[in-house]
Scaffold this motif. Structure first.
Motif, PDB file in Angstrom:
ATOM      1  N   ARG A  40       0.815  -1.223   0.000  1.00  0.00           N
ATOM      2  CA  ARG A  40       0.000   0.000   0.000  1.00  0.00           C
ATOM      3  C   ARG A  40       0.843   1.264   0.000  1.00  0.00           C
ATOM      4  NH1 ARG A  40      -2.835   0.078   5.995  1.00  0.00           N
ATOM      5  NH2 ARG A  40      -0.934   0.217   7.274  1.00  0.00           N
ATOM      6  N   SER A 118      -4.366  -1.345  -0.279  1.00  0.00           N
ATOM      7  CA  SER A 118      -4.499  -1.880   1.069  1.00  0.00           C
ATOM      8  C   SER A 118      -5.347  -3.151   1.014  1.00  0.00           C
ATOM      9  CB  SER A 118      -5.154  -0.846   1.986  1.00  0.00           C
ATOM     10  OG  SER A 118      -5.250  -1.335   3.298  1.00  0.00           O
ATOM     11  N   PHE A 120      -7.205  -6.715   2.570  1.00  0.00           N
ATOM     12  CA  PHE A 120      -7.880  -7.272   3.737  1.00  0.00           C
ATOM     13  C   PHE A 120      -8.590  -8.550   3.313  1.00  0.00           C
ATOM     14  CE2 PHE A 120     -10.325  -3.953   1.716  1.00  0.00           C
ATOM     15  CZ  PHE A 120     -11.549  -4.553   1.453  1.00  0.00           C
ATOM     16  N   GLU A 130      -8.073  -2.255  -1.830  1.00  0.00           N
ATOM     17  CA  GLU A 130      -8.538  -0.900  -2.109  1.00  0.00           C
ATOM     18  C   GLU A 130      -7.358   0.003  -2.424  1.00  0.00           C
ATOM     19  OE1 GLU A 130     -12.571  -0.547   0.642  1.00  0.00           O
ATOM     20  OE2 GLU A 130     -10.650   0.182   1.419  1.00  0.00           O
ATOM     21  N   TYR A 135     -11.320  -0.823  -6.409  1.00  0.00           N
ATOM     22  CA  TYR A 135     -11.490  -1.952  -5.507  1.00  0.00           C
ATOM     23  C   TYR A 135     -11.491  -3.228  -6.334  1.00  0.00           C
ATOM     24  CZ  TYR A 135     -13.680  -5.241  -2.260  1.00  0.00           C
ATOM     25  OH  TYR A 135     -13.952  -6.329  -1.476  1.00  0.00           O
ATOM     26  N   THR A 147       2.940  -7.712   6.876  1.00  0.00           N
ATOM     27  CA  THR A 147       2.577  -6.289   6.983  1.00  0.00           C
ATOM     28  C   THR A 147       3.397  -5.514   8.009  1.00  0.00           C
ATOM     29  OG1 THR A 147       0.752  -7.025   8.416  1.00  0.00           O
ATOM     30  CG2 THR A 147       0.231  -6.548   6.122  1.00  0.00           C
ATOM     31  N   GLN A 278       1.179  -4.785  12.906  1.00  0.00           N
ATOM     32  CA  GLN A 278       0.302  -3.951  12.080  1.00  0.00           C
ATOM     33  C   GLN A 278      -0.676  -4.864  11.322  1.00  0.00           C
ATOM     34  OE1 GLN A 278       1.202   0.154   9.794  1.00  0.00           O
ATOM     35  NE2 GLN A 278       2.372  -1.564   9.041  1.00  0.00           N
ATOM     36  N   ASP A 280      -4.379  -4.770  12.277  1.00  0.00           N
ATOM     37  CA  ASP A 280      -5.769  -4.422  12.596  1.00  0.00           C
ATOM     38  C   ASP A 280      -6.639  -4.272  11.356  1.00  0.00           C
ATOM     39  OD1 ASP A 280      -5.080  -4.455  15.230  1.00  0.00           O
ATOM     40  OD2 ASP A 280      -4.904  -2.276  15.445  1.00  0.00           O
ATOM     41  N   HIS A 281      -6.045  -3.883  10.236  1.00  0.00           N
ATOM     42  CA  HIS A 281      -6.816  -3.610   9.020  1.00  0.00           C
ATOM     43  C   HIS A 281      -7.045  -4.850   8.157  1.00  0.00           C
ATOM     44  CE1 HIS A 281      -2.619  -3.658   7.818  1.00  0.00           C
ATOM     45  NE2 HIS A 281      -2.998  -3.800   6.562  1.00  0.00           N
ATOM     46  N   LEU A 282      -6.529  -6.006   8.595  1.00  0.00           N
ATOM     47  CA  LEU A 282      -6.535  -7.189   7.725  1.00  0.00           C
ATOM     48  C   LEU A 282      -7.809  -8.020   7.796  1.00  0.00           C
ATOM     49  CD1 LEU A 282      -2.866  -8.455   8.236  1.00  0.00           C
ATOM     50  CD2 LEU A 282      -3.825  -7.401   6.189  1.00  0.00           C
ATOM     51  N   GLY A 283      -8.665  -7.781   8.775  1.00  0.00           N
ATOM     52  CA  GLY A 283      -9.889  -8.563   8.896  1.00  0.00           C
ATOM     53  C   GLY A 283      -9.646  -9.992   9.352  1.00  0.00           C
TER      54      GLY A 283
END
Length: 477
Positions: A40, A118, A120, A130, A135, A147, A278, A280-283
């Motif tokens: 990203r 980015s 996920f 995204e 997307y 990550t 890092q 938290d954004h990965l689902g």
């Protein structure tokens, strides 16, 4: 696009283009995989763009400045020696770009697809990516998460004041602080404390969380404390961080401990408290992937997570948060995915600090070996007795080796001094090969060289070091 309506089919997807991610990508491509690398930000990750490389440029600049001040003893006269941090920043930017361009070229040469965005997880075989207004959905056979981490923040500290500096911003300082407070007791804190002292700052090193010392072997700690004292760096021990007060004139760090309250005042504050994963954004929660109590992704010795087709490497996994770990894990994960038997073992992973002088160590400390039940024997050799260190005018430091007396097995190698980082590779190889003292003593070592310090430290284990005074030796017949 409706999720699940259309997905691009991919073989191996790697999320994150840092040292672990791009090493994994290239190794997998070498072994025949079609690789898609999602990043990203910039290739090279935090290590190359904000962490390892920029901080080591700063450390190298400090080492060169100190060396320039010693040139007079060799008859090399110079006048008007001064330091400009802006030029060092420009050089740092040049080095980072050159290395990043190299990574990009290697990925292109290995036919690795680079996707910006980015990522996920949507399911255990599908991710969304995204990038601004676009997307896309990708279905994969295997995936590697790489990550990295993000700095642990200092509670109660304003994030917008330019005088408060973390490990990602230290290499972008526009000026040399007059009074520099360094909070932390890890390698980065040590490196920056010594670097900015060399640049001309008045440095105070505050050991965080009330810790009384550093995490090295006791002999290394003793020599390190001597070097810090000699350099003029003030050390504050036995206190915990409470908060920071900012005024136009100063940054005041508030501390408390068993001895009461204390304040340290300076023009800038730098803190290094480690990094957190890092992720938290990965689902990952929707996948049910297993993690430790601290939030790190759990893996086996190949990097495989609790989900069969997904691997994880680097700072998001348990263990030391070092680029060398991510690189090794990345190669192992790629090889495993490609069907090659492979695994990693972090037992003898090197820990280094590009301090003045540098520190490097691997294996057990003397104290750790004792706790594990070994009958411990050690050998130490001072750099001051090494011929080549004397030629260089860099006689500070020592080499310490830790052995099991019963088997003469090498358990640990610890160095502080010029050439320590390069020399530790010899120690690691000996540790990995389960060397005994006779295995290290048998080869011939170049003379004069720093390498001889390792040889004499091993000889000192049984009182046979040539360049140690007899009263410190007990000859074993």
């Amino acid at each position: 696009m409706v999720v699940g309506e259309l997905a691009h089919e991919k073989d191996l997807v790697i999320i994150g283009g840092g040292p672990g991610g791009y090493h994994a990508a290239i190794r997998a491509a070498q072994l025949g995989k079609d690789v898609t690398l999602i990043e990203r930000d910039q290739l090279g990750g935090i290590c190359l763009n904000k962490g390892c490389i920029p901080s080591k440029v700063m450390a190298h600049g400090a080492e060169r400045l100190m060396a320039a001040k010693q040139d007079a003893m060799l008859g090399i006269e110079s006048s008007g020696l001064h330091f400009e941090i802006q030029k060092l920043r420009s050089y740092k930017d040049q080095v980072v770009k050159q290395l990043r361009d190299g990574v990009e070229a290697l990925c292109k040469a290995n036919k690795i697809e680079i996707v910006k965005g980015s990522a996920f997880f949507l399911s255990d075989d599908k991710i969304g990516v995204e990038n601004e207004d676009s997307y896309e959905v990708y279905r994969f056979n295997e995936a590697i998460i790489a990550t990295g981490g993000t700095p642990v923040n200092l509670d109660g500290v304003p994030g917008t004041d330019e005088r408060i500096i973390d490990i990602w911003s230290i290499a972008d300082l526009a000026e040399v602080p007059e009074n520099f407070i360094v909070l932390g007791n890890d390698c980065i804190a040590l490196e920056m404390a010594m670097a900015f002292q060399a640049f001309g700052s008045d440095v105070t090193l505050v050991l965080n969380e009330g810790k009384e010392g550093f995490s090295f072997d006791s002999s290394i700690n003793r020599e390190l404390n001597r070097v810090l004292k000699k350099s003029g760096i003030s050390i504050v021990k036995g206190f915990s961080f409470v908060g920071v007060k900012l005024t136009e004139e100063a940054v005041t760090v508030k501390l408390e401990g068993s001895k009461g309250h204390k304040t340290v005042e300076g023009s800038h504050l730098f803190y290094s408290l480690g990094v957190k994963p890092q992720i938290d954004h990965l689902g990952l929660d929707r996948l049910g992937m297993k993690r430790s109590a601290d939030g790190f992704i759990l893996t086996d010795q190949t990097g495989r997570t609790s989900i069969e087709r997904i691997f994880a490497i680097g700072d998001i996994t348990e263990g030391p948060q070092l680029a060398v770990k991510a690189i090794k894990q990345g190669k192992v994960a790629a090889e495993t995915i490609c069907g090659r038997p492979s695994e990693y073992d972090l037992t003898f992973i090197p820990h280094i600090a590009r301090t003045l002088p540098p520190i490097a160590c691997a294996g057990l400390t003397e104290q750790e070996a004792e706790l594990q039940g070994y009958e411990v024997g050690v050998g130490e050799f001072s750099m001051s007795a090494n011929g080549f260190a004397t030629i260089l005018g860099k006689k500070e430091g020592l080499v310490k080796v830790v052995f099991d007396k019963e088997s003469d097995l090498l358990l640990g190698v610890h160095l502080i001094g010029n050439g320590a980082v390069e020399l530790i590779s010899n120690g690691i190889q000996a540790l990995e090969m389960a060397a005994r003292d006779e295995d290290i003593k048998f080869p011939s070592y170049p003379h004069p060289s720093i390498n001889e310090a390792l040889l004499e430290a091993v000889e000192a284990f049984k009182g046979e070091a040539i360049h140690c005074v007899p009263k410190k030796q007990k000859m074993k017949v």
